[in-house]
Write an enzyme that holds these catalytic residues in place. Structure first.
Site, mmCIF file in Angstrom:
data_model
loop_
_atom_site.group_PDB
_atom_site.id
_atom_site.type_symbol
_atom_site.label_atom_id
_atom_site.label_comp_id
_atom_site.label_asym_id
_atom_site.label_seq_id
_atom_site.Cartn_x
_atom_site.Cartn_y
_atom_site.Cartn_z
ATOM 1 N N ARG A 132 0.833 -1.212 0.000
ATOM 2 C CA ARG A 132 0.000 0.000 0.000
ATOM 3 C C ARG A 132 0.866 1.261 0.000
ATOM 4 N NH1 ARG A 132 -4.754 -0.732 4.193
ATOM 5 N NH2 ARG A 132 -5.433 1.176 3.157
ATOM 6 N N SER A 177 -7.878 12.075 2.723
ATOM 7 C CA SER A 177 -7.486 10.936 3.559
ATOM 8 C C SER A 177 -7.351 11.359 5.013
ATOM 9 C CB SER A 177 -6.155 10.358 3.071
ATOM 10 O OG SER A 177 -5.644 9.473 4.054
ATOM 11 N N ASP A 330 -15.207 3.080 3.535
ATOM 12 C CA ASP A 330 -15.030 1.641 3.795
ATOM 13 C C ASP A 330 -16.304 0.833 3.529
ATOM 14 O OD1 ASP A 330 -12.408 2.052 4.553
ATOM 15 O OD2 ASP A 330 -12.923 2.339 6.664
HETATM 16 C C1 S3P Z 1 -9.269 5.620 8.439
HETATM 17 C C2 S3P Z 1 -9.382 6.365 7.297
HETATM 18 C C3 S3P Z 1 -9.770 5.793 6.003
HETATM 19 C C4 S3P Z 1 -10.407 4.421 6.137
HETATM 20 C C5 S3P Z 1 -9.666 3.554 7.097
HETATM 21 C C6 S3P Z 1 -9.612 4.181 8.470
HETATM 22 C C7 S3P Z 1 -8.838 6.279 9.676
HETATM 23 O O1 S3P Z 1 -8.607 5.677 5.215
HETATM 24 O O2 S3P Z 1 -10.460 3.786 4.886
HETATM 25 O O3 S3P Z 1 -10.302 2.273 7.220
HETATM 26 O O4 S3P Z 1 -8.980 5.683 10.762
HETATM 27 O O5 S3P Z 1 -8.331 7.412 9.589
HETATM 28 P P1 S3P Z 1 -8.067 6.921 4.320
HETATM 29 O O6 S3P Z 1 -7.873 8.031 5.240
HETATM 30 O O7 S3P Z 1 -6.774 6.474 3.733
HETATM 31 O O8 S3P Z 1 -9.130 7.139 3.309
#
Ligand code: S3P
Length: 453
Positions: A132, A177, A330
């Site tokens: 990733r 994000s 998600d």
């Molecule tokens: C999360 C943010 C999301 C989500 C992940 C949990 C977090 O990811 O998909 O399961 O706890 O900040 P991204 O911020 O990369 O979109």
């Protein structure tokens, strides 16, 4: 997922109506943050309702390796995690590699903390996590003074050396994000002056809420065009505070959709987090005709919470706007299942980030939908599920690519499909939802390991 990993297939057979009440485990995002912020606070943080999933336990393990004392108390009112905060710059250099398992959140947020501690650490993860993208945090954290030696420049395993003299930055997120935002804010805790993150679209704000809960000074300005500017004043005095982790709306989503598609169902899911930046799926399902009530709305440790009451409903397809994606990022795998049971097409747009989750989720959803006989069209960053009638079930095991949400989504499909649905491996479910099979079966589902009778 290790090389020695043995897949654990599961089969979900058509179920009677789902009924009853089930307690969904704690929120994964909030659990990671409670451990990390508690670890750098002053004093003893007590956390109840922490998710004891593999992802969160990997974060606890990493923090322990960084010298933080974290203990587990099993008392009359449930399990409490007790964190003896090491103080703002109190993390110690680890003598072991920090293995974040399957967790992108654990890895990216921890890199933020490490970036402004003057120590060197090695960070790795499982076969999915090492593929990733980490460049999205390496880039801003490097600007704050950290240095990285990463495989192929942007991937785990990597070695990070935190800044001796951290530099606060102003950073506009290139992708929406919460992980990147949170990583920078956690790094900003040890930088003098103000660290500012500008997000073009609002993403989950649990880090902001929890930092404030611990006494940090943090301002949020809405620019009016959907973008937000978050400013943290560095080197705050973070004081340990109790945290009650609500049930995870992303986990509750699986039981919710199962109840919607199994005729005659009515279930209650108490104490679910309903932060508006997490509830896009519920907004969408209600637009599709779902009967979902939010009872007993209240606030717990700075987060809004409610009891969800879900009744089986006839669903119709809708168009899900791209700007809703951050609040349900998600939940597209489970939405695709709801859509397969709906009348008419459901169009999902703005899904580019799904390609870099625990698996390429657009491809994984497409593979599973094809296996259960649901019609769909897959684009580069969109997906249309045709719906119309109950899918027939899967003739062969659906590949889950060690992705917990893909496994749980297709097991939910099996609750309402005409025939059984089998997934090739349910082991990843333990990363976010330990007890998923037992919880679902307690409500009336019929899910079993392939070797079970
Ligand atoms: C999360 C943010 C999301 C989500 C992940 C949990 C977090 O990811 O998909 O399961 O706890 O900040 P991204 O911020 O990369 O979109």
């Amino acid at each position: 997922m290790t090389e020695a990993h043995r897949p654990q297939p599961f089969t979900s057979r058509p179920a009677a109506p789902l009924t009853g009440t089930a307690r969904v485990p704690g929120d994964k995002s909030i659990s990671h943050r409670a451990l990390m912020i508690g670890a750098v606070a002053t004093g003893r943080t007590r956390v109840s309702g922490l998710l004891e999933g593999e992802d969160v336990l990997a974060t606890a393990g990493a923090l322990r390796a960084l010298g933080v004392r974290i203990s587990r108390e099993d008392g009359a009112t449930g399990v409490t995690y007790v964190i003896d905060g090491a103080g703002l710059s109190g993390l110690a250099a680890p003598t072991t590699v920090l293995d974040m398992g399957n967790s992108g959140t654990g890895a990216r947020l921890l890199l933020g903390l490490l970036a402004t501690h003057p120590l060197t650490a090695q960070v790795t993860g499982d076969a999915s996590l090492v593929e990733r993208p980490m460049g999205r945090v390496i880039e801003p954290l490097s600007r704050m003074g950290a240095s990285f030696l990463a495989r192929e420049g942007t991937k785990l395993p990597l070695t990070v050396t935190g800044a001796r003299m951290p530099v606060p930055i102003v950073y506009r997120l290139p992708v929406p994000s919460a992980q990147v935002k949170s990583s920078i804010l956690l790094a900003g805790l040890n930088a003098p002056g103000e660290t500012t993150v500008i997000e073009p679209e609002a993403t989950r704000d649990h880090t902001e809420l929890m930092l404030r809960h611990f006494g940090a000074e943090l301002t949020v300005e809405d620019a009016g065009d959907g973008s937000r500017q978050i400013t943290l004043t560095g080197q705050p005095e973070l004081i340990a505070r109790p945290v009650e982790v609500p049930g995870d709306p992303s986990s509750a989503a699986f039981a919710t959709v199962a109840a919607l598609i199994a005729p005659g169902s009515e279930i209650t899911l108490p104490n679910i987090g309903i932060n508006a930046l997490r509830t896009g799926l519920y907004v969408t399902l209600i637009e599709m005709g779902a009967d979902i009530a939010f009872a007993n709305e209240r606030e717990v440790a700075g987060e809004p919470v409610a009891d969800l009451v879900v009744r089986a409903s006839a669903l119709r397809g809708v168009e899900v706007p791209a700007d809703r994606a951050p609040s349900m990022i998600d939940e597209y795998p489970i939405l695709a299942i709801a859509a397969a049971f709906a009348e008419g097409p459901t169009v999902m747009k703005g899904l580019a980030e799904l390609r870099v989750k625990e698996s390429d989720r657009i491809a994984a959803i497409a593979g599973g939908l094809a296996a259960i006989g649901a019609a769909f069209e897959e684009g580069e960053d969109d997906l249309t599920v045709r719906g119309g009638g109950r899918p027939r079930g899967s003739a062969t095991a659906i590949p889950t690519h060690f992705d917990h949400r893909i496994a749980m989504s297709f097991l939910v499909a099996g609750v309402g499909a005409e025939g059984p649905v089998t997934v090739d491996d349910g082991a990843a479910i333990a990363t976010s939802f330990p007890g998923f099979v037992e919880l679902m079966n307690g409500l009336g589902a019929n899910i079993s390991g392939a070797t079970d009778p």
